[in-house]
Write an enzyme that holds these catalytic residues in place. Structure first.
Site, mmCIF file in Angstrom:
data_model
loop_
_atom_site.group_PDB
_atom_site.id
_atom_site.type_symbol
_atom_site.label_atom_id
_atom_site.label_comp_id
_atom_site.label_asym_id
_atom_site.label_seq_id
_atom_site.Cartn_x
_atom_site.Cartn_y
_atom_site.Cartn_z
ATOM 1 N N CYS A 118 7.763 3.893 5.917
ATOM 2 C CA CYS A 118 6.994 3.701 4.684
ATOM 3 C C CYS A 118 7.884 3.141 3.593
ATOM 4 O O CYS A 118 7.397 2.568 2.619
ATOM 5 C CB CYS A 118 6.372 5.018 4.234
ATOM 6 S SG CYS A 118 7.579 6.255 3.751
ATOM 7 N N TRP A 140 -1.614 15.754 18.038
ATOM 8 C CA TRP A 140 -0.471 15.583 18.942
ATOM 9 C C TRP A 140 -0.941 15.541 20.397
ATOM 10 O O TRP A 140 -0.481 14.717 21.188
ATOM 11 C CB TRP A 140 0.530 16.717 18.725
ATOM 12 C CG TRP A 140 1.687 16.645 19.663
ATOM 13 C CD1 TRP A 140 2.764 15.795 19.592
ATOM 14 C CD2 TRP A 140 1.869 17.422 20.847
ATOM 15 N NE1 TRP A 140 3.606 16.021 20.655
ATOM 16 C CE2 TRP A 140 3.089 17.011 21.431
ATOM 17 C CE3 TRP A 140 1.148 18.445 21.456
ATOM 18 C CZ2 TRP A 140 3.576 17.576 22.605
ATOM 19 C CZ3 TRP A 140 1.640 19.012 22.629
ATOM 20 C CH2 TRP A 140 2.838 18.580 23.193
ATOM 21 N N CYS A 148 -2.347 1.820 10.655
ATOM 22 C CA CYS A 148 -1.201 2.622 10.182
ATOM 23 C C CYS A 148 -0.722 3.637 11.215
ATOM 24 O O CYS A 148 0.466 3.939 11.301
ATOM 25 C CB CYS A 148 -1.559 3.371 8.904
ATOM 26 S SG CYS A 148 -2.005 2.283 7.552
ATOM 27 N N CYS A 161 -0.955 7.869 7.876
ATOM 28 C CA CYS A 161 -2.320 7.749 7.355
ATOM 29 C C CYS A 161 -3.291 7.346 8.466
ATOM 30 O O CYS A 161 -2.891 6.824 9.503
ATOM 31 C CB CYS A 161 -2.336 6.735 6.220
ATOM 32 S SG CYS A 161 -1.447 7.300 4.769
ATOM 33 N N TYR A 188 -0.650 11.282 19.514
ATOM 34 C CA TYR A 188 -0.103 10.865 18.209
ATOM 35 C C TYR A 188 1.215 11.622 18.004
ATOM 36 O O TYR A 188 1.224 12.778 17.611
ATOM 37 C CB TYR A 188 -1.061 11.214 17.078
ATOM 38 C CG TYR A 188 -2.337 10.416 17.056
ATOM 39 C CD1 TYR A 188 -2.472 9.303 16.221
ATOM 40 C CD2 TYR A 188 -3.418 10.768 17.852
ATOM 41 C CE1 TYR A 188 -3.645 8.564 16.192
ATOM 42 C CE2 TYR A 188 -4.602 10.036 17.827
ATOM 43 C CZ TYR A 188 -4.708 8.938 16.990
ATOM 44 O OH TYR A 188 -5.865 8.215 16.954
ATOM 45 N N CYS A 236 0.838 -1.201 0.000
ATOM 46 C CA CYS A 236 0.000 0.000 0.000
ATOM 47 C C CYS A 236 0.876 1.254 0.000
ATOM 48 O O CYS A 236 0.657 2.191 -0.777
ATOM 49 C CB CYS A 236 -0.930 -0.034 1.216
ATOM 50 S SG CYS A 236 -2.130 1.305 1.255
ATOM 51 N N CYS A 237 1.920 1.280 0.857
ATOM 52 C CA CYS A 237 2.832 2.436 0.897
ATOM 53 C C CYS A 237 3.568 2.585 -0.441
ATOM 54 O O CYS A 237 3.761 3.703 -0.928
ATOM 55 C CB CYS A 237 3.865 2.271 2.008
ATOM 56 S SG CYS A 237 3.290 2.683 3.652
HETATM 57 S S1 SF4 Z 1 0.504 4.566 5.716
HETATM 58 FE FE1 SF4 Z 1 -1.132 3.017 5.570
HETATM 59 S S2 SF4 Z 1 -2.747 3.858 4.234
HETATM 60 FE FE2 SF4 Z 1 -0.903 5.162 4.047
HETATM 61 S S3 SF4 Z 1 0.080 4.404 2.229
HETATM 62 FE FE3 SF4 Z 1 1.041 3.309 3.964
HETATM 63 S S4 SF4 Z 1 -0.161 1.430 4.341
HETATM 64 FE FE4 SF4 Z 1 -1.331 2.786 2.910
#
Ligand code: SF4
Length: 240
Positions: A223, A186, A200, A195, A190, A113-114
């Site tokens: 990522c 924050w 995530c 994302c 967090y 996904c990343c």
């Molecule tokens: S952080 Fe999560 S939703 Fe964003 S691109 Fe990566 S896997 Fe996909």
């Protein structure tokens, strides 16, 4: 790509300021210099620091389509306050189409996904530049402890890391001094914000590594932009 004596450069910048490093990068690479941001918890500091020296620098932001609405509001506020030259990057497949085709890929295979939503659009944009300024810091995660001030990025361009030795306290002191806004999430714990899917990004508990809330339980803290990445569907995008 021009060759640099990275060992010598890094030795020199060890005793210099972050501003000195940014000034060097601006002189050496302008107009082929960009910076990146995630508009995350601590992003305002690097944005302010760099744009004080190089106001027109292109600011690369990959809008994956999965960001928190608070991140996009933080983006809008900082763009206005710092008059940023924002270059927003988007994945090839629009989010709705991506979800229809892949479902919750971010839960099954976050590396893939990343790779599709973050790294591919970003690496495509990097082709327009000879150097890239990032906000990575040594104490963010073990994966970042060996980073250097100036690095060869995959034989493609030069990566410049002016905040390497900054602590969280230094960042917050700087943000306070210049009245910079902080990310609304924050306050809710967090400390590193990516994302929005829970798999995530989650809040960090007391004593945890600041990036412990990223892809928690997935054996993944990056990522892939700053480290090696391998996915089920793609070959590794870089050597370790
Ligand atoms: S952080 Fe999560 S939703 Fe964003 S691109 Fe990566 S896997 Fe996909």
């Amino acid at each position: 790509m021009k060759t640099y004596d990275y060992e010598k450069l890094n030795g020199e910048f060890e005793s210099k300021s972050s501003e000195d490093l940014i000034r060097w990068a601006a002189q050496e690479f302008n107009p082929d210099l960009a910076m990146s941001t995630s508009f995350g918890a601590e992003s305002a500091v690097l944005l302010h620091l760099v744009t004080q020296i190089h106001p027109a620098i292109p600011v690369l932001f990959t809008n994956t389509g999965f960001h928190f609405k608070e991140t996009l509001a933080h983006r809008d506020r900082l763009v206005k306050q710092l008059n940023l030259n924002l270059r927003e990057l988007k994945p090839e497949i629009p989010t709705e189409e991506f979800l229809a085709k892949n479902g919750k890929l971010y839960e099954r295979d976050p590396d893939s996904c990343c790779a599709q939503n973050k790294i591919a659009p970003f690496e495509k944009a990097l082709k327009d530049y000879k150097a890239w300024i990032t906000g990575i810091r040594h104490n963010q995660a073990v994966t970042r402890r060996t980073a250097q001030f100036v690095e060869n990025y995959r034989d493609k361009l030069v990566k410049v890391n002016p905040l390497l030795n900054w602590t969280s306290k230094m960042l917050w002191d700087y943000a306070k001094k210049y009245n910079l806004p902080y990310h609304p999430l924050w306050e809710k714990g967090y400390l590193s914000i990516g994302c929005s899917p829970e798999s995530c990004t989650r809040p960090v508990q007391l004593g945890e590594d600041p990036r412990a809330g990223r892809w928690a339980g997935k054996n993944k803290v990056e990522c892939g932009l700053h480290t090696f990445l391998k996915t089920e569907e793609q070959e590794p995008v870089a050597k370790p």
